[in-house]
Design a protein around this motif. Structure first.
Motif, PDB file in Angstrom:
ATOM      1  N   ALA A 224      37.400  31.880  36.025  1.00 44.43           N
ATOM      2  CA  ALA A 224      36.636  31.042  36.956  1.00 44.43           C
ATOM      3  C   ALA A 224      36.404  31.790  38.263  1.00 44.43           C
ATOM      4  CB  ALA A 224      37.381  29.732  37.206  1.00 44.43           C
ATOM      5  N   GLY A 225      37.404  32.547  38.709  1.00 43.22           N
ATOM      6  CA  GLY A 225      37.252  33.324  39.932  1.00 43.22           C
ATOM      7  C   GLY A 225      36.202  34.410  39.808  1.00 43.22           C
ATOM      8  N   LEU A 226      36.119  35.036  38.656  1.00 44.37           N
ATOM      9  CA  LEU A 226      35.106  36.066  38.431  1.00 44.37           C
ATOM     10  C   LEU A 226      33.702  35.460  38.424  1.00 44.37           C
ATOM     11  CD1 LEU A 226      36.951  38.123  35.668  1.00 44.37           C
ATOM     12  CD2 LEU A 226      36.439  38.896  37.997  1.00 44.37           C
ATOM     13  N   LYS A 227      33.584  34.252  37.901  1.00 39.45           N
ATOM     14  CA  LYS A 227      32.275  33.592  37.856  1.00 39.45           C
ATOM     15  C   LYS A 227      31.751  33.289  39.256  1.00 39.45           C
ATOM     16  CE  LYS A 227      32.709  31.447  33.284  1.00 39.45           C
ATOM     17  NZ  LYS A 227      32.822  30.171  32.525  1.00 39.45           N
ATOM     18  N   LEU A 228      32.645  33.092  40.215  1.00 46.60           N
ATOM     19  CA  LEU A 228      32.211  32.781  41.587  1.00 46.60           C
ATOM     20  C   LEU A 228      31.353  33.885  42.166  1.00 46.60           C
ATOM     21  CD1 LEU A 228      35.447  31.239  43.173  1.00 46.60           C
ATOM     22  CD2 LEU A 228      33.388  30.036  42.418  1.00 46.60           C
ATOM     23  N   THR A 229      31.615  35.120  41.770  1.00 41.92           N
ATOM     24  CA  THR A 229      30.836  36.252  42.282  1.00 41.92           C
ATOM     25  C   THR A 229      30.028  36.928  41.177  1.00 41.92           C
ATOM     26  OG1 THR A 229      32.797  37.673  42.014  1.00 41.92           O
ATOM     27  CG2 THR A 229      32.408  36.717  44.203  1.00 41.92           C
ATOM     28  N   ASN A 230      29.916  36.243  40.035  1.00 44.93           N
ATOM     29  CA  ASN A 230      29.128  36.766  38.907  1.00 44.93           C
ATOM     30  C   ASN A 230      29.588  38.177  38.525  1.00 44.93           C
ATOM     31  OD1 ASN A 230      27.139  36.558  36.904  1.00 44.93           O
ATOM     32  ND2 ASN A 230      25.602  37.571  38.200  1.00 44.93           N
ATOM     33  N   THR A 231      30.892  38.327  38.352  1.00 46.76           N
ATOM     34  CA  THR A 231      31.486  39.631  38.068  1.00 46.76           C
ATOM     35  C   THR A 231      32.126  39.635  36.687  1.00 46.76           C
ATOM     36  OG1 THR A 231      31.984  39.941  40.423  1.00 46.76           O
ATOM     37  CG2 THR A 231      33.154  41.360  38.863  1.00 46.76           C
ATOM     38  N   THR A 232      31.995  40.748  35.989  1.00 49.35           N
ATOM     39  CA  THR A 232      32.650  40.960  34.707  1.00 49.35           C
ATOM     40  C   THR A 232      33.563  42.159  34.822  1.00 49.35           C
ATOM     41  OG1 THR A 232      30.751  40.082  33.492  1.00 49.35           O
ATOM     42  CG2 THR A 232      32.323  41.418  32.240  1.00 49.35           C
ATOM     43  N   LEU A 233      34.800  42.014  34.370  1.00 51.65           N
ATOM     44  CA  LEU A 233      35.721  43.150  34.424  1.00 51.65           C
ATOM     45  C   LEU A 233      35.301  44.230  33.443  1.00 51.65           C
ATOM     46  CD1 LEU A 233      39.296  41.549  34.689  1.00 51.65           C
ATOM     47  CD2 LEU A 233      37.888  42.545  36.499  1.00 51.65           C
ATOM     48  N   ARG A 234      35.575  45.479  33.816  1.00 52.15           N
ATOM     49  CA  ARG A 234      35.332  46.591  32.914  1.00 52.15           C
ATOM     50  C   ARG A 234      36.523  47.535  32.940  1.00 52.15           C
ATOM     51  NH1 ARG A 234      30.422  48.772  36.733  1.00 52.15           N
ATOM     52  NH2 ARG A 234      31.621  50.189  38.091  1.00 52.15           N
ATOM     53  N   GLU A 235      36.648  48.336  31.909  1.00 58.78           N
ATOM     54  CA  GLU A 235      37.787  49.247  31.796  1.00 58.78           C
ATOM     55  C   GLU A 235      37.860  50.169  33.011  1.00 58.78           C
ATOM     56  OE1 GLU A 235      39.637  52.637  28.746  1.00 58.78           O
ATOM     57  OE2 GLU A 235      37.986  51.339  28.098  1.00 58.78           O
ATOM     58  N   GLY A 236      39.082  50.307  33.556  1.00 60.54           N
ATOM     59  CA  GLY A 236      39.289  51.159  34.713  1.00 60.54           C
ATOM     60  C   GLY A 236      39.281  50.439  36.041  1.00 60.54           C
ATOM     61  N   ASP A 237      39.034  49.115  36.031  1.00 64.17           N
ATOM     62  CA  ASP A 237      39.027  48.335  37.283  1.00 64.17           C
ATOM     63  C   ASP A 237      40.440  48.110  37.811  1.00 64.17           C
ATOM     64  OD1 ASP A 237      36.287  48.051  37.352  1.00 64.17           O
ATOM     65  OD2 ASP A 237      36.273  46.017  36.508  1.00 64.17           O
ATOM     66  N   ILE A 238      40.511  47.817  39.105  1.00 66.82           N
ATOM     67  CA  ILE A 238      41.732  47.310  39.739  1.00 66.82           C
ATOM     68  C   ILE A 238      41.412  45.926  40.287  1.00 66.82           C
ATOM     69  CG2 ILE A 238      43.331  47.586  41.678  1.00 66.82           C
ATOM     70  CD1 ILE A 238      43.188  50.596  41.245  1.00 66.82           C
ATOM     71  N   VAL A 239      42.250  44.951  39.942  1.00 60.65           N
ATOM     72  CA  VAL A 239      42.006  43.555  40.302  1.00 60.65           C
ATOM     73  C   VAL A 239      42.907  43.158  41.467  1.00 60.65           C
ATOM     74  CG1 VAL A 239      42.095  41.168  39.491  1.00 60.65           C
ATOM     75  CG2 VAL A 239      41.324  42.990  37.946  1.00 60.65           C
ATOM     76  N   ILE A 240      42.309  42.590  42.506  1.00 60.64           N
ATOM     77  CA  ILE A 240      43.045  42.087  43.671  1.00 60.64           C
ATOM     78  C   ILE A 240      42.825  40.579  43.767  1.00 60.64           C
ATOM     79  CG2 ILE A 240      43.311  42.191  46.173  1.00 60.64           C
ATOM     80  CD1 ILE A 240      44.202  44.730  44.737  1.00 60.64           C
ATOM     81  N   ILE A 241      43.927  39.839  43.869  1.00 62.46           N
ATOM     82  CA  ILE A 241      43.872  38.374  43.824  1.00 62.46           C
ATOM     83  C   ILE A 241      44.384  37.783  45.134  1.00 62.46           C
ATOM     84  CG2 ILE A 241      44.703  36.320  42.616  1.00 62.46           C
ATOM     85  CD1 ILE A 241      45.019  38.133  40.113  1.00 62.46           C
ATOM     86  N   HIS A 242      43.601  36.872  45.678  1.00 66.61           N
ATOM     87  CA  HIS A 242      43.923  36.188  46.938  1.00 66.61           C
ATOM     88  C   HIS A 242      44.476  34.802  46.654  1.00 66.61           C
ATOM     89  CE1 HIS A 242      43.509  34.728  51.048  1.00 66.61           C
ATOM     90  NE2 HIS A 242      42.705  33.763  50.646  1.00 66.61           N
ATOM     91  N   THR A 243      45.734  34.557  47.079  1.00 65.44           N
ATOM     92  CA  THR A 243      46.330  33.221  46.958  1.00 65.44           C
ATOM     93  C   THR A 243      46.543  32.558  48.315  1.00 65.44           C
ATOM     94  OG1 THR A 243      48.667  33.893  47.123  1.00 65.44           O
ATOM     95  CG2 THR A 243      47.617  34.063  44.948  1.00 65.44           C
ATOM     96  N   GLY A 244      46.350  33.318  49.385  1.00 62.63           N
ATOM     97  CA  GLY A 244      46.586  32.800  50.729  1.00 62.63           C
ATOM     98  C   GLY A 244      48.029  32.903  51.188  1.00 62.63           C
ATOM     99  N   TRP A 245      48.958  33.255  50.263  1.00 61.14           N
ATOM    100  CA  TRP A 245      50.375  33.318  50.598  1.00 61.14           C
ATOM    101  C   TRP A 245      50.662  34.411  51.627  1.00 61.14           C
ATOM    102  CZ3 TRP A 245      53.513  29.529  49.784  1.00 61.14           C
ATOM    103  CH2 TRP A 245      54.902  29.702  49.783  1.00 61.14           C
ATOM    104  N   GLY A 246      49.788  35.400  51.698  1.00 64.32           N
ATOM    105  CA  GLY A 246      49.969  36.489  52.653  1.00 64.32           C
ATOM    106  C   GLY A 246      49.926  36.031  54.096  1.00 64.32           C
ATOM    107  N   ASP A 247      49.413  34.828  54.347  1.00 68.52           N
ATOM    108  CA  ASP A 247      49.436  34.293  55.711  1.00 68.52           C
ATOM    109  C   ASP A 247      50.863  34.198  56.231  1.00 68.52           C
ATOM    110  OD1 ASP A 247      48.076  32.730  58.002  1.00 68.52           O
ATOM    111  OD2 ASP A 247      49.652  31.367  57.305  1.00 68.52           O
ATOM    112  N   LEU A 248      51.809  33.879  55.338  1.00 63.45           N
ATOM    113  CA  LEU A 248      53.215  33.790  55.743  1.00 63.45           C
ATOM    114  C   LEU A 248      53.773  35.171  56.072  1.00 63.45           C
ATOM    115  CD1 LEU A 248      54.483  31.232  53.075  1.00 63.45           C
ATOM    116  CD2 LEU A 248      53.774  30.776  55.436  1.00 63.45           C
ATOM    117  N   PHE A 249      53.344  36.200  55.347  1.00 64.62           N
ATOM    118  CA  PHE A 249      53.753  37.573  55.646  1.00 64.62           C
ATOM    119  C   PHE A 249      53.328  37.938  57.066  1.00 64.62           C
ATOM    120  CE2 PHE A 249      53.474  42.107  55.902  1.00 64.62           C
ATOM    121  CZ  PHE A 249      54.423  42.622  55.027  1.00 64.62           C
ATOM    122  N   LEU A 250      52.111  37.581  57.431  1.00 61.90           N
ATOM    123  CA  LEU A 250      51.589  37.935  58.748  1.00 61.90           C
ATOM    124  C   LEU A 250      52.281  37.162  59.868  1.00 61.90           C
ATOM    125  CD1 LEU A 250      47.781  38.110  57.868  1.00 61.90           C
ATOM    126  CD2 LEU A 250      49.341  40.028  58.296  1.00 61.90           C
TER     127      LEU A 250
END
Length: 359
Positions: A224-250
């Motif tokens: 569903a997240g990939l559909k938001l930006t009309n993106t399809t994964l391909r071999e060799g990609d690196i995936v970065i996922i945002h959950t918002g939890w990093g706000d606590l790190f900051l």
């Protein structure tokens, strides 16, 4: 080693020096413990790892893992993601006081040379400053290498690691074997996915929307997240996922306890789906990548084993994702050129890294 530390700590207060020494002694105790483990693991070294870990798809001698997928053709194709040269950092500042897992620690010491009156060098009054950074490698924004996680004595590509370690480092699966991380990055805003599905359960300690701990990210969520930006994964990609939890790190150190108390993260089904896409690495804005508490309370970090041990897919933790989330929201582009600097650290299990997303 203690003398070296003493020399490096000149110019700091006695109390601070004593604290540094105590930290070092703790580290030395840990080294002694690792040495005892290495000796005790001689029995493990006879393990038949063909029964517990699959072979590498890149050959019986492979120590590189999924970064083998970053070929010149993959890098060249990824370069097409650079349109206007906008650079967004995916790296949290490396500084004392950030949240740390378990017994990990950091301590920085500044050595100032020649600043005292009359202490400058030469007729040109040269002065200098240097740093001492005492830390484990898995702190801040960091990469998990192939030697970080195993199943018993068996690590990536069926290596029985009891016979491949000493008190200083690993003699197999070190970071020196990795290829450069210059490939296409794909950003997935999981907060937006959950908001649109009306299932976002946030945490009151987050200043902006975040997905609360214990939430299992599924394969369907990723799709569903990939559909938001009309993106399809391909071999060799690196995936970065945002959950918002990093706000606590900051918000360190005020929210360190809450940050470390759990996290939303990948479930095993989501990990399996990413493995099937033949990605190189996956990173999240939390300390452990996978859902904590785990889906099965009797398992310890099973997604780490699936990715690292069984498939050689790297894990990147404590990624800073808020800046990229804002960029993707404004541009609706979820892909970018992924550039990550990883030192050729011989025999190390992981390291803090610098990551830039270039669009």
């Amino acid at each position: 080693m203690l003398q070296t530390l003493s020399n490096g700590a000149r110019g700091v207060g006695r109390a601070q020096q004593e604290e540094i020494v105590m930290r070092l002694m703790s580290a030395l105790t840990g080294i002694a413990f690792v040495t005892s483990i290495a000796m005790a693991s001689s029995a493990f070294a006879q393990s038949d790892c063909t029964k517990t870990v699959p072979p590498s798809p890149f050959g019986k001698d492979d120590q590189t893992g999924a970064s083998n997928r970053i070929t010149p053709a993959v890098t060249k194709a990824a370069a097409a993601e650079i349109k206007d040269g906008t650079v967004i950092s995916l790296t949290n500042p490396l500084v004392d006081g950030v949240p740390l897992f378990g017994s990990r620690f950091t301590k920085s010491v500044l050595t100032a040379g020649g600043l005292a009156p009359g202490a400058a060098l030469g007729k040109n009054d040269l002065t200098y400053m240097e740093d001492t950074w005492l830390s484990q490698s898995h702190v801040g924004t960091h990469l998990d290498g192939m030697g970080h996680i195993g199943r018993g004595d068996c690590y990536y590509n069926q290596n029985a690691m009891g016979k491949n370690i000493n008190q200083n480092n690993m003699t197999k699966l070190g970071l020196e074997h990795l290829k450069p991380f210059a490939t296409r990055g794909v950003f997935i805003d999981m907060v937006k996915v959950y908001q649109q599905a009306n299932k976002l359960k946030t945490n009151a300690n987050c200043r902006s929307p975040c997905i609360d701990k214990g939430t299992v990210i599924t394969a369907e969520d990723l799709q569903a997240g990939l559909k938001l930006t009309n993106t399809t994964l391909r071999e060799g990609d690196i995936v970065i996922i945002h959950t918002g939890w990093g706000d606590l790190f900051l918000q360190h150190p005020a929210k360190n306890t809450e940050y470390n108390s759990g996290e939303a993260g990948l479930g095993k089904a989501a990990a399996k789906w990413l493995i099937d896409q033949k990605i190189v690495a996956v990173g999240l804005d939390n300390w452990g990548l996978e859902v904590i508490p785990s889906e099965d309370q009797n398992e310890a970090f099973p997604v780490h084993q699936m990715l690292l041990t069984d498939n050689g897919i790297h894990i990147i933790e404590n990624v800073r994702t808020d800046l990229m989330a804002a960029q993707v929201a404004s541009s609706n582009r979820g892909t970018f050129f992924f550039s990550m600097t990883v030192p050729k650290a011989v025999g190390m299990t992981g390291t803090f890294v610098a990551i830039d997303a270039i669009q």
